[in-house]
Design a protein around this motif. Sequence first.
Motif, PDB file in Angstrom:
ATOM      1  N   UNK A 165       9.949 -51.770   7.782  1.00 50.26           N
ATOM      2  CA  UNK A 165      10.347 -51.793   6.344  1.00 50.26           C
ATOM      3  C   UNK A 165      11.694 -52.735   6.278  1.00 50.26           C
ATOM      4  N   UNK A 166      12.041 -53.542   5.195  1.00 46.93           N
ATOM      5  CA  UNK A 166      13.095 -54.247   5.017  1.00 46.93           C
ATOM      6  C   UNK A 166      13.749 -53.812   3.836  1.00 46.93           C
ATOM      7  N   UNK A 167      14.979 -54.280   3.540  1.00 48.98           N
ATOM      8  CA  UNK A 167      15.672 -53.855   2.444  1.00 48.98           C
ATOM      9  C   UNK A 167      15.764 -54.982   1.555  1.00 48.98           C
ATOM     10  N   UNK A 168      15.168 -54.767   0.118  1.00 50.72           N
ATOM     11  CA  UNK A 168      15.124 -55.739  -1.158  1.00 50.72           C
ATOM     12  C   UNK A 168      16.252 -55.361  -1.822  1.00 50.72           C
ATOM     13  N   UNK A 169      16.989 -56.328  -2.217  1.00 52.65           N
ATOM     14  CA  UNK A 169      18.213 -56.014  -2.949  1.00 52.65           C
ATOM     15  C   UNK A 169      17.789 -56.911  -4.462  1.00 52.65           C
ATOM     16  N   UNK A 170      18.375 -56.608  -5.675  1.00 53.31           N
ATOM     17  CA  UNK A 170      18.461 -56.938  -6.778  1.00 53.31           C
ATOM     18  C   UNK A 170      19.836 -57.023  -7.406  1.00 53.31           C
ATOM     19  N   UNK A 171      20.238 -58.195  -7.982  1.00 53.99           N
ATOM     20  CA  UNK A 171      21.589 -58.017  -8.669  1.00 53.99           C
ATOM     21  C   UNK A 171      21.410 -58.030 -10.227  1.00 53.99           C
ATOM     22  N   UNK A 172      22.473 -57.392 -10.802  1.00 55.17           N
ATOM     23  CA  UNK A 172      22.287 -57.268 -12.271  1.00 55.17           C
ATOM     24  C   UNK A 172      23.707 -56.684 -12.753  1.00 55.17           C
ATOM     25  N   UNK A 173      23.835 -56.597 -14.154  1.00 59.42           N
ATOM     26  CA  UNK A 173      25.252 -55.946 -14.597  1.00 59.42           C
ATOM     27  C   UNK A 173      24.608 -54.791 -15.358  1.00 59.42           C
ATOM     28  N   UNK A 174      25.338 -53.702 -15.174  1.00 59.35           N
ATOM     29  CA  UNK A 174      25.319 -52.261 -15.416  1.00 59.35           C
ATOM     30  C   UNK A 174      26.346 -51.969 -16.538  1.00 59.35           C
ATOM     31  N   UNK A 175      26.034 -51.551 -17.710  1.00 59.72           N
ATOM     32  CA  UNK A 175      27.272 -51.045 -18.770  1.00 59.72           C
ATOM     33  C   UNK A 175      27.576 -49.776 -18.275  1.00 59.72           C
ATOM     34  N   UNK A 176      28.790 -49.478 -17.691  1.00 63.16           N
ATOM     35  CA  UNK A 176      29.428 -48.068 -17.571  1.00 63.16           C
ATOM     36  C   UNK A 176      30.785 -48.130 -18.109  1.00 63.16           C
ATOM     37  N   UNK A 177      31.166 -47.167 -18.760  1.00 63.32           N
ATOM     38  CA  UNK A 177      32.537 -47.088 -19.238  1.00 63.32           C
ATOM     39  C   UNK A 177      32.663 -48.133 -20.061  1.00 63.32           C
ATOM     40  N   UNK A 178      31.683 -48.494 -21.100  1.00 62.02           N
ATOM     41  CA  UNK A 178      32.185 -49.525 -21.904  1.00 62.02           C
ATOM     42  C   UNK A 178      32.317 -50.899 -21.368  1.00 62.02           C
ATOM     43  N   UNK A 218       8.690 -46.682   3.695  1.00 62.03           N
ATOM     44  CA  UNK A 218       9.639 -45.507   4.114  1.00 62.03           C
ATOM     45  C   UNK A 218      10.583 -45.971   5.256  1.00 62.03           C
ATOM     46  N   UNK A 219      11.653 -45.500   5.286  1.00 60.96           N
ATOM     47  CA  UNK A 219      12.587 -45.803   6.466  1.00 60.96           C
ATOM     48  C   UNK A 219      12.516 -44.480   7.335  1.00 60.96           C
ATOM     49  N   UNK A 220      12.293 -44.856   8.506  1.00 57.47           N
ATOM     50  CA  UNK A 220      12.359 -43.688   9.353  1.00 57.47           C
ATOM     51  C   UNK A 220      13.897 -43.629  10.249  1.00 57.47           C
ATOM     52  N   UNK A 221      14.248 -42.296  10.533  1.00 54.45           N
ATOM     53  CA  UNK A 221      15.479 -42.157  11.230  1.00 54.45           C
ATOM     54  C   UNK A 221      15.337 -42.901  12.735  1.00 54.45           C
ATOM     55  N   UNK A 222      16.255 -43.653  13.125  1.00 49.58           N
ATOM     56  CA  UNK A 222      16.315 -44.435  14.347  1.00 49.58           C
ATOM     57  C   UNK A 222      15.913 -43.656  15.556  1.00 49.58           C
ATOM     58  N   UNK A 223      14.923 -44.098  16.194  1.00 47.13           N
ATOM     59  CA  UNK A 223      14.571 -43.306  17.459  1.00 47.13           C
ATOM     60  C   UNK A 223      13.719 -42.370  17.100  1.00 47.13           C
TER      61      UNK A 223
END
Length: 259
Positions: free
Chosen positions: A105-118, A131-136
């Motif tokens: 698996x590889x990590x996908x990243x999405x950017x965006x603006x999130x409204x928090x504390x106004x 799914x990500x397995x524990x290394x080893x």
Amino acid sequence: MPRMLDVSEDVRAEIGDAEADRLLVGDSAPGSYDCTSCRTPGDSDQERTSTVLFVGDETAVLAFAHATCIPSQVVNVAEDQLKGAMRSITGDESQTQEGLMPEQAVLGITSGLVLIEDDLRPALVVEPTGPIARPGTDGRGGDQFLQLLLEQGFQPTQDLNRLPGVLPGWSVLLAAGRLHAVLQPGPGGGQVAWWQAHQPLQVTEGWRTAANKSQSVLVFAAPVGSIGQQPREDLLRDALDKAAANAVLVAATMPLAGT
């Protein structure tokens, strides 16, 4: 015609001058490959390519990566982890007791603006492609993505109306308005890439402005299938709220590195 290969002195010392020279003239290196870092196709005839030697207790495997992803180097790994890497590199789908070996698996990243504390906060949402397995391990322990992040200091998030805590030693690297990497503490000091873009990712002017204003970025993470690719920021927020309600969302605030 010599291939565009980089062979570091450490790799040359391990494989010997003769094999290194064969690689450099193209006798024993594939033209095309799957990058061992980002898992996307590469071509050593067309782009600078790093040789990466994985060394275990009894086995060594030579792999290839985009030079823009990682430099040529020797990577010491556990023997059982190396066998998993061999299956990934060679495409061997040999059967296990649980069936076919899963693809890496590889990590996908999405950017965006999130409204928090106004306030609109710059955020990155991380979701693996599988799914990500524990290394080893062989992956039969189930998806360990959230548990691994909790062990790194990420915190469970059930309320997106509150800012997550700062994760010491981590940062988000932005350069010339593009997203380059998420950095984590290195084992020998300094920082190493936890996630690195194969090509720097463009972010919106609003996202960049918000990041420069707060000098920080919120990083949310959830297991595969929890968020999905959302075309609008309101839909992304809805997906984050749902993941939080289902207790499958972790988060951290990271300092901004760069501009």
